[in-house]
Design a protein around this motif. Structure first.
Motif, PDB file in Angstrom:
ATOM      1  N   PRO A  73      48.831  35.283  36.491  1.00 31.17           N
ATOM      2  CA  PRO A  73      48.682  34.397  37.652  1.00 31.17           C
ATOM      3  C   PRO A  73      48.080  33.044  37.284  1.00 31.17           C
ATOM      4  O   PRO A  73      48.501  32.011  37.811  1.00 31.17           O
ATOM      5  CB  PRO A  73      47.738  35.188  38.570  1.00 31.17           C
ATOM      6  N   LEU A  74      47.117  33.031  36.373  1.00 34.50           N
ATOM      7  CA  LEU A  74      46.512  31.751  35.976  1.00 34.50           C
ATOM      8  C   LEU A  74      47.508  30.901  35.192  1.00 34.50           C
ATOM      9  O   LEU A  74      47.567  29.688  35.363  1.00 34.50           O
ATOM     10  CB  LEU A  74      45.245  31.981  35.149  1.00 34.50           C
ATOM     11  N   ARG A  76      50.777  31.031  35.501  1.00 37.59           N
ATOM     12  CA  ARG A  76      51.771  30.534  36.452  1.00 37.59           C
ATOM     13  C   ARG A  76      51.229  29.340  37.230  1.00 37.59           C
ATOM     14  O   ARG A  76      51.928  28.343  37.451  1.00 37.59           O
ATOM     15  CB  ARG A  76      52.200  31.638  37.421  1.00 37.59           C
ATOM     16  N   GLN A  77      49.971  29.443  37.636  1.00 34.98           N
ATOM     17  CA  GLN A  77      49.353  28.317  38.351  1.00 34.98           C
ATOM     18  C   GLN A  77      49.299  27.076  37.462  1.00 34.98           C
ATOM     19  O   GLN A  77      49.594  25.959  37.904  1.00 34.98           O
ATOM     20  CB  GLN A  77      47.938  28.710  38.795  1.00 34.98           C
TER      21      GLN A  77
ATOM     22  N   LEU B  18      39.361  28.143  36.791  1.00 33.27           N
ATOM     23  CA  LEU B  18      39.286  29.494  37.350  1.00 33.27           C
ATOM     24  C   LEU B  18      38.834  30.519  36.321  1.00 33.27           C
ATOM     25  O   LEU B  18      38.108  31.453  36.640  1.00 33.27           O
ATOM     26  CB  LEU B  18      40.646  29.890  37.954  1.00 33.27           C
ATOM     27  N   HIS B  37      44.323  27.257  45.522  1.00 36.98           N
ATOM     28  CA  HIS B  37      45.373  28.200  45.110  1.00 36.98           C
ATOM     29  C   HIS B  37      44.988  29.636  45.477  1.00 36.98           C
ATOM     30  O   HIS B  37      43.807  29.956  45.564  1.00 36.98           O
ATOM     31  CB  HIS B  37      45.542  28.085  43.599  1.00 36.98           C
ATOM     32  N   ASN B  39      45.073  32.117  43.664  1.00 41.71           N
ATOM     33  CA  ASN B  39      44.315  32.721  42.562  1.00 41.71           C
ATOM     34  C   ASN B  39      42.806  32.601  42.771  1.00 41.71           C
ATOM     35  O   ASN B  39      42.038  33.450  42.330  1.00 41.71           O
ATOM     36  CB  ASN B  39      44.684  32.061  41.226  1.00 41.71           C
TER      37      ASN B  39
END
Lengths: 182, 98
Positions: A73-74, A76-77, B18, B37, B39
């Motif tokens: 997920p990171l 992809r972000q 993050l 986001h 996330n």
């Protein structure tokens, strides 16, 4: 993450945990095409579409449905915030190919960081995995094969740890010769 | 946006990286970020944070807010920048932890 190398460390670690015996890391940086891309191809156990959906969904938390952490997920972000995308193709029993692309000129793009160190550490940490790293820029390309280390171990009769620095130096010189700016 | 029961606050952190929050922030912290986001909300859930404050008027997508509601994470969006939000929380007696 602060460096794309950390993402690469994370993805390749996934490949190793998926029992891959061969991993190919291909980096492409092109100002002309305004593209920076990271591709990792392995011959590990592969994933079903269901599992691919689970690993890119940040909210899937149970360990049984989620073999990996927040890494994908990171990633992809990171890719989408740079005008790129994350693509995953996989076949059960055959392996997985993952590509993260970024617009080369995106201000949001983290630097590649210590790729030579990352690649050499991955090779040393997984001696049973045949590892191939290729890197192309507008000025040229080079490849680094984990066999580079094992051939010299035999030739010089030394441990792999003695070759960490020479291998990193070799890669950094090649990066310079193709004018890598990532 | 999303609300939860009354909860303790251990500390406050400001970060848009993050993975740093994933690695370093203790549970029950308040996280100040400009990243809206989904996330962020997933990490807030993993790390059992008390609340997330989005700076400069940033607002997450509706489905991310729904996820925060399900996970009982308080979300706030504020037009102030991170410096001013942190300043106000500091005067309330809250402190950072890393």
């Amino acid at each position: 993450m602060r460096e794309l190398s950390l993402h690469i460390l994370d993805i390749v670690t996934n490949s190793i945990e998926a029992e891959a015996s061969r991993v190919i890391l291909w980096l492409e940086e092109s100002v002309e095409k305004n593209l920076f891309s990271i591709t990792v191809r392995d011959n590990g156990r592969g994933m079903s579409q269901e599992m691919i959906d689970a690993v890119i969904d940040p909210f899937v938390t149970t360990r049984t449905t989620r073999p990996v952490g927040m890494g994908l997920p990171l990633l992809r972000q990171a890719a989408t915030s740079c005008g790129g995308e994350l693509r995953i193709k996989s076949r059960i029993g055959k392996g997985t190919t993952l590509t993260a692309s970024f617009l080369h000129n995106s201000l949001n793009r983290s630097p590649l960081g210590g790729i030579a160190e990352t690649v050499v550490n991955l090779i040393i940490g997984a001696p049973d995995v045949h590892f191939l790293y290729g890197h192309r820029t507008d000025a040229g390309c080079f490849t680094f094969d984990s066999y580079w280390i094992y051939a010299r171990m035999a030739e010089l009769d030394c441990s792999q740890y003695m070759l960490v620095e020479p291998a990193q130096k070799w890669i950094m010189e090649r990066l310079q010769s193709i004018a890598s700016t990532a | 946006m999303a609300s939860s029961r009354e909860r303790d606050v251990s500390s406050v952190c400001i970060s848009d990286i993050l993975s740093d929050v994933m690695a370093k922030v203790p549970r029950d912290a308040i996280w100040i970020t400009n990243q809206a986001h989904e996330n962020v909300i997933a990490i807030a859930f993993f790390k059992e944070l008390t609340a997330v404050i989005f700076t400069n008027g940033a607002v997450p997508a509706m489905d991310a807010i729904d996820k925060a509601n399900i996970k009982k994470i308080a979300l706030y969006s504020c037009d102030l920048n991170a410096f001013d939000i942190a300043g106000r929380l500091y005067t309330l007696g809250l402190r950072g932890s890393y």
